[in-house]
Design a protein around this motif. Structure first.
Motif, PDB file in Angstrom:
ATOM      1  N   MET A   1       0.815  -1.183   0.000  1.00  0.00           N
ATOM      2  CA  MET A   1       0.000   0.000   0.000  1.00  0.00           C
ATOM      3  C   MET A   1       0.864   1.254   0.000  1.00  0.00           C
ATOM      4  N   LYS A   2       2.006   1.195   0.720  1.00  0.00           N
ATOM      5  CA  LYS A   2       2.901   2.341   0.751  1.00  0.00           C
ATOM      6  C   LYS A   2       3.493   2.595  -0.633  1.00  0.00           C
ATOM      7  N   THR A   3       3.808   1.520  -1.336  1.00  0.00           N
ATOM      8  CA  THR A   3       4.370   1.657  -2.675  1.00  0.00           C
ATOM      9  C   THR A   3       3.345   2.265  -3.623  1.00  0.00           C
ATOM     10  N   PHE A   4       2.102   1.847  -3.503  1.00  0.00           N
ATOM     11  CA  PHE A   4       1.049   2.409  -4.343  1.00  0.00           C
ATOM     12  C   PHE A   4       0.872   3.895  -4.051  1.00  0.00           C
ATOM     13  N   ALA A   5       0.902   4.284  -2.793  1.00  0.00           N
ATOM     14  CA  ALA A   5       0.761   5.692  -2.435  1.00  0.00           C
ATOM     15  C   ALA A   5       1.933   6.504  -2.968  1.00  0.00           C
ATOM     16  N   LEU A   6       3.146   5.942  -2.889  1.00  0.00           N
ATOM     17  CA  LEU A   6       4.320   6.622  -3.420  1.00  0.00           C
ATOM     18  C   LEU A   6       4.195   6.798  -4.928  1.00  0.00           C
ATOM     19  N   LEU A  11       3.136  10.249  -9.613  1.00  0.00           N
ATOM     20  CA  LEU A  11       2.377  10.468 -10.831  1.00  0.00           C
ATOM     21  C   LEU A  11       1.638  11.799 -10.783  1.00  0.00           C
ATOM     22  N   LEU A  12       1.036  12.111  -9.638  1.00  0.00           N
ATOM     23  CA  LEU A  12       0.336  13.392  -9.500  1.00  0.00           C
ATOM     24  C   LEU A  12       1.315  14.561  -9.530  1.00  0.00           C
ATOM     25  N   ALA A  13       2.469  14.405  -8.916  1.00  0.00           N
ATOM     26  CA  ALA A  13       3.462  15.483  -8.918  1.00  0.00           C
ATOM     27  C   ALA A  13       3.977  15.741 -10.328  1.00  0.00           C
ATOM     28  N   LEU A  50       8.817  -0.090  -9.820  1.00  0.00           N
ATOM     29  CA  LEU A  50       7.395  -0.340  -9.608  1.00  0.00           C
ATOM     30  C   LEU A  50       6.716  -0.777 -10.902  1.00  0.00           C
ATOM     31  N   VAL A  51       7.028  -0.105 -11.997  1.00  0.00           N
ATOM     32  CA  VAL A  51       6.449  -0.489 -13.292  1.00  0.00           C
ATOM     33  C   VAL A  51       6.952  -1.873 -13.695  1.00  0.00           C
ATOM     34  N   HIS A  52       8.241  -2.143 -13.458  1.00  0.00           N
ATOM     35  CA  HIS A  52       8.781  -3.462 -13.785  1.00  0.00           C
ATOM     36  C   HIS A  52       8.102  -4.556 -12.961  1.00  0.00           C
ATOM     37  N   ALA A 130      -4.512   2.621 -18.886  1.00  0.00           N
ATOM     38  CA  ALA A 130      -5.624   2.129 -18.049  1.00  0.00           C
ATOM     39  C   ALA A 130      -5.492   0.639 -17.750  1.00  0.00           C
ATOM     40  N   TYR A 131      -5.003  -0.150 -18.726  1.00  0.00           N
ATOM     41  CA  TYR A 131      -4.879  -1.587 -18.470  1.00  0.00           C
ATOM     42  C   TYR A 131      -3.843  -1.869 -17.393  1.00  0.00           C
ATOM     43  N   ALA A 132      -2.854  -1.015 -17.240  1.00  0.00           N
ATOM     44  CA  ALA A 132      -1.846  -1.216 -16.206  1.00  0.00           C
ATOM     45  C   ALA A 132      -2.326  -0.691 -14.851  1.00  0.00           C
ATOM     46  N   VAL A 133      -3.147   0.351 -14.865  1.00  0.00           N
ATOM     47  CA  VAL A 133      -3.662   0.911 -13.614  1.00  0.00           C
ATOM     48  C   VAL A 133      -4.531  -0.109 -12.886  1.00  0.00           C
ATOM     49  N   ARG A 134      -5.267  -0.918 -13.648  1.00  0.00           N
ATOM     50  CA  ARG A 134      -6.125  -1.931 -13.016  1.00  0.00           C
ATOM     51  C   ARG A 134      -5.322  -2.965 -12.227  1.00  0.00           C
ATOM     52  N   TRP A 135      -4.059  -3.153 -12.556  1.00  0.00           N
ATOM     53  CA  TRP A 135      -3.219  -4.145 -11.886  1.00  0.00           C
ATOM     54  C   TRP A 135      -2.468  -3.568 -10.696  1.00  0.00           C
ATOM     55  N   LEU A 136      -2.551  -2.268 -10.449  1.00  0.00           N
ATOM     56  CA  LEU A 136      -1.772  -1.658  -9.353  1.00  0.00           C
ATOM     57  C   LEU A 136      -2.062  -2.249  -7.976  1.00  0.00           C
ATOM     58  N   PRO A 137      -3.284  -2.625  -7.637  1.00  0.00           N
ATOM     59  CA  PRO A 137      -3.497  -3.196  -6.295  1.00  0.00           C
ATOM     60  C   PRO A 137      -2.729  -4.502  -6.050  1.00  0.00           C
ATOM     61  N   LEU A 138      -2.294  -5.179  -7.082  1.00  0.00           N
ATOM     62  CA  LEU A 138      -1.589  -6.440  -6.897  1.00  0.00           C
ATOM     63  C   LEU A 138      -0.126  -6.249  -6.536  1.00  0.00           C
ATOM     64  N   ILE A 139       0.388  -5.033  -6.646  1.00  0.00           N
ATOM     65  CA  ILE A 139       1.803  -4.811  -6.387  1.00  0.00           C
ATOM     66  C   ILE A 139       2.113  -4.845  -4.900  1.00  0.00           C
TER      67      ILE A 139
END
Length: 141
Positions: A1-6, A11-13, A50-52, A130-139
């Motif tokens: 969860m910390k990695t997702f928040a980072l 991304l927002l910055a 993270l992307v890798h 978008a297809y990659a964003v759907r997989w973010l919770p699995l990281i």
């Protein structure tokens, strides 16, 4: 969860910094075209990792789905060859075919070539697809 928040904050910055750039002609006689080619800072190592990790886990899921779907599909073929009932044969063929198809499509969607393209797009300031964003919770797990 910390990695997702980072990752989300990075991304927002990056998006906020892109909107803050002026689109007027800079002083010193440079054209507006020259101002577009201002060097952006490279992606941080944590973002690249993270992307890798995202693409690596999605490829692993694709392999697992394809192999299990192939095993189930082959068992359905064997049930059919032995003359078993449709309950054994049909469900194995349909489920195995679906698993195999999902796995193969997932392997194509999260290939190494696409991973390099996504990293290059992130360096250019484009958002994560978008297809990659759907997989973010699995990281985070």
């Amino acid at each position: 969860m910390k990695t997702f928040a980072l990752f989300l904050s990075l991304l927002l910055a990056a998006g906020h910094a892109g909107f803050a750039q002026a689109s007027t002609s800079p002083a010193g006689g440079q054209s507006a075209d020259a101002a577009r080619f201002v060097a952006r800072p490279p992606l941080s190592d944590s973002t690249q990792q993270l992307v890798h990790k995202l693409f690596k886990r999605a490829r692993l899921f694709g392999v697992i789905s394809a192999v299990s779907g192939g095993v189930l599909l082959s068992s359905g073929v064997m049930y059919d060859r032995r003359g078993e009932s449709f309950r054994d044969t049909g469900f194995s063929l349909v489920g195995g075919g679906a698993g195999l198809t999902i796995g193969i499509l997932n392997l194509g969607q999260f290939s190494r070539r696409r991973e390099r393209a996504v990293l290059a797009a992130l360096e250019r300031g484009q958002p994560l697809p978008a297809y990659a964003v759907r997989w973010l919770p699995l990281i985070g797990r």
